[in-house]
Design an enzyme around this catalytic site. Structure first.
Site, mmCIF file in Angstrom:
data_model
loop_
_atom_site.group_PDB
_atom_site.id
_atom_site.type_symbol
_atom_site.label_atom_id
_atom_site.label_comp_id
_atom_site.label_asym_id
_atom_site.label_seq_id
_atom_site.Cartn_x
_atom_site.Cartn_y
_atom_site.Cartn_z
ATOM 1 N N ASP A 195 23.089 31.056 21.765
ATOM 2 C CA ASP A 195 24.104 30.823 20.746
ATOM 3 C C ASP A 195 25.409 30.496 21.454
ATOM 4 O OD1 ASP A 195 25.934 30.893 18.651
ATOM 5 O OD2 ASP A 195 25.026 32.655 17.716
ATOM 6 N N LYS A 205 37.027 18.482 16.682
ATOM 7 C CA LYS A 205 36.598 17.283 17.401
ATOM 8 C C LYS A 205 37.749 16.627 18.153
ATOM 9 C CE LYS A 205 32.242 17.433 16.331
ATOM 10 N NZ LYS A 205 31.229 17.651 17.390
ATOM 11 N N GLY A 216 18.814 15.473 14.853
ATOM 12 C CA GLY A 216 19.872 14.472 14.767
ATOM 13 C C GLY A 216 20.218 13.784 16.074
ATOM 14 N N TYR A 224 36.896 20.591 10.918
ATOM 15 C CA TYR A 224 36.016 19.755 11.736
ATOM 16 C C TYR A 224 36.822 18.745 12.560
ATOM 17 C CZ TYR A 224 31.986 16.753 12.827
ATOM 18 O OH TYR A 224 31.008 16.014 13.475
#
Length: 243
Positions: free
Chosen positions: A57, A153, A22, A149
């Site tokens: 990770d 953000k 992506g 989410y």
């Protein structure tokens, strides 16, 4: 690609988390094409050509430290950090579990903190550095089903602005890129009717290409952006109008 041997800019050590797919992949490819030494921290998947991969990770500080040590041994101290790794666990708030909320915060927000903390050590010693956090239009604009989410953000904005005040005197900038809807495998899986509805809400009437997000990131890492810090750069076709 610039001819570094003919007096062009020296290659920098660049780290892009989540460069295996992506937006992160497009960002990494841009820096590679510019002649920089590009690395990533990732869990699985194939990487673009020219990218050094360190398995790690972002949910684990020891794992992040080990990955940084491997990258520093290969490319030297990280001069440009792009914190891009992120996940979604979409659910309406009444149905969202503690785990769905905490998992997203741990990767998207706390994970960014872990890599920023580790990168800042080398940047402070160098007295220069660029930190670029990949947020989202929904961090400011909001989105139903994405309380976790959106919160993660939005938190990146406060992080970048605090980093600007804390590290600016060391020659380190910290900025946020907030993409809107982007042409990725994730958006391609959405029902056509939903894709059409999203496009109808975007003034430019299309989704972004991953490379358009990467271009904004590359600008913030460039010499031309040396006096920009604490900024949020929307790349959303006008969807959020800066909000």
């Amino acid at each position: 690609m610039p001819d570094i041997t003919a007096g062009g800019p020296a290659p920098r050590s660049v780290l892009v988390t989540g460069a295996n797919r992506g937006i992160g992949r497009a960002i990494a490819e841009r820096f590679v094409a510019a002649g920089d030494l590009v690395a990533t921290i990732y869990r699985s998947g194939d990487l673009p050509g020219g990218v050094f991969g360190a398995i790690g990770d972002v949910r684990d500080s020891a794992s992040v430290d080990a990955a940084f040590s491997a990258i520093e041994a290969e490319h030297g101290p990280v001069e440009v950090l792009v914190a891009n790794a992120g996940i979604t666990r979409d659910q309406l708030v009444l149905r969202m579990t503690d785990e769905e909320f905490v998992d997203v915060i741990d990767v998207n927000l706390t994970g960014a903190f872990r890599v920023v903390r580790r990168a800042s050590k080398g940047m402070i010693r160098l007295r220069r550095g660029r930190i670029i956090l990949i947020s989202s239009v929904v961090g400011l604009y909001g989105s139903p089903g994405q309380v976790n989410y959106s919160a993660s953000k939005a938190g990146l904005v406060g992080m970048a602005r605090s980093l600007t005040r804390e590290l600016g005197g060391r020659g380190i900038t910290a900025n946020v890129v907030a993409p809107g809807f982007v042409e990725t495998a994730m958006t391609a899986e959405l029902p056509v009717a939903r894709q059409d509805a999203y496009r109808a809400a975007i003034p430019l009437a299309r989704f972004a290409l991953p490379d358009e997000i990467a271009a904004a990131v590359q600008f913030l890492a460039s010499a031309d952006a040396g006096y920009i810090s604490g900024a949020v750069i929307p790349v959303d076709g006008g969807l959020g109008m800066g909000h």
